[in-house]
Enzyme design. Structure first.
Site, PDB file in Angstrom:
ATOM      1  N   CYS A 184       0.857  -1.182   0.000  1.00  0.00           N
ATOM      2  CA  CYS A 184       0.000   0.000   0.000  1.00  0.00           C
ATOM      3  C   CYS A 184       0.892   1.230   0.000  1.00  0.00           C
ATOM      4  O   CYS A 184       2.053   1.158   0.382  1.00  0.00           O
ATOM      5  CB  CYS A 184      -0.860   0.071   1.260  1.00  0.00           C
ATOM      6  SG  CYS A 184      -1.988  -1.288   1.478  1.00  0.00           S
TER       7      CYS A 184
ATOM      8  N   GLU B  20      -9.242   7.215   2.462  1.00  0.00           N
ATOM      9  CA  GLU B  20      -8.492   7.116   1.222  1.00  0.00           C
ATOM     10  C   GLU B  20      -9.353   6.847  -0.004  1.00  0.00           C
ATOM     11  O   GLU B  20     -10.328   6.103   0.046  1.00  0.00           O
ATOM     12  CB  GLU B  20      -7.408   6.040   1.354  1.00  0.00           C
ATOM     13  CG  GLU B  20      -6.429   6.416   2.446  1.00  0.00           C
ATOM     14  CD  GLU B  20      -5.205   5.545   2.541  1.00  0.00           C
ATOM     15  OE1 GLU B  20      -4.165   6.076   2.956  1.00  0.00           O
ATOM     16  OE2 GLU B  20      -5.279   4.351   2.208  1.00  0.00           O
TER      17      GLU B  20
END
EC number: 5.3.3.2
Length: 182
Positions: free
Chosen positions: A69, A118
């Site tokens: 990530c 996000e």
């Protein structure tokens, strides 16, 4: 400069840029919506590579997550930035990545009190023969698992997994991209 001081791109609900801030500021409650990426890596047998996040991570340490990530720098290409991060965390810089969708989420880490909010670009790649060489500052452990087993494990023990993992898997499934498809 620490990773926490790097810039991230703030976005609106449609993913349009609004400006930038630091990683720390974006993840401080209540959390600011910003661009991110999540990489799903598969092997030739269709198994999914999971990483246990390092204990030093400021968000969801020691939880199992997808292979990699991160946050692309403002105005930078998501695929290029994800490939670079994949090389930094796992030593796998030569993996071709395919964008398969976006997953927007918000999650509070009850331990660190940091917030993930996000606009997460989901990318998929296949590991041919390369053996990951994880950076111990980023990764506590790695394991390969069947995606169906991962979904069941997330349902049974959600506290053991990063809160975005189920949504990232759902974005991949919705795109109907098989491991190895280009």
């Amino acid at each position: 400069m620490s990773r926490e001081q790097l810039p991230v791109e703030l976005v609106d609900a449609d993913g349009l840029p609004l400006g930038s801030t630091t990683v720390t500021h974006a993840h401080t409650a209540p959390g600011l919506l910003h661009r991110a990426f999540s990489v799903l890596l598969f092997d030739a047998d269709g198994r999914l590579l999971l990483q246990q996040r390092a204990e030093a991570k400021t968000r969801f340490p020691l939880r199992w997550a997808n292979a990699c990530c991160g946050h692309p720098a403002p105005t930078k290409d998501v695929v290029t930035e994800a490939a670079q991060r994949l090389d930094e965390e796992l030593g796998l810089g030569s993996i071709a990545l395919t964008p398969v969708g976006v997953y927007v989420y918000r999650a509070l880490d009850p331990v660190t009190e940091r917030v993930e909010h996000e606009y997460d670009h989901v990318l998929v790649g296949t590991v041919a023969r390369e053996a990951p060489r994880p950076d111990p500052a980023e990764v506590a452990a790695l394991r390969w698992a069947d995606p169906d087993d991962v979904r069941r494990a997330i349902e049974a023990e959600p506290w053991s997994y990063a809160p975005w993992l189920a949504g990232v898997l759902a974005a991949w499934e919705a795109a109907a991209v098989e491991p190895g498809d280009r």
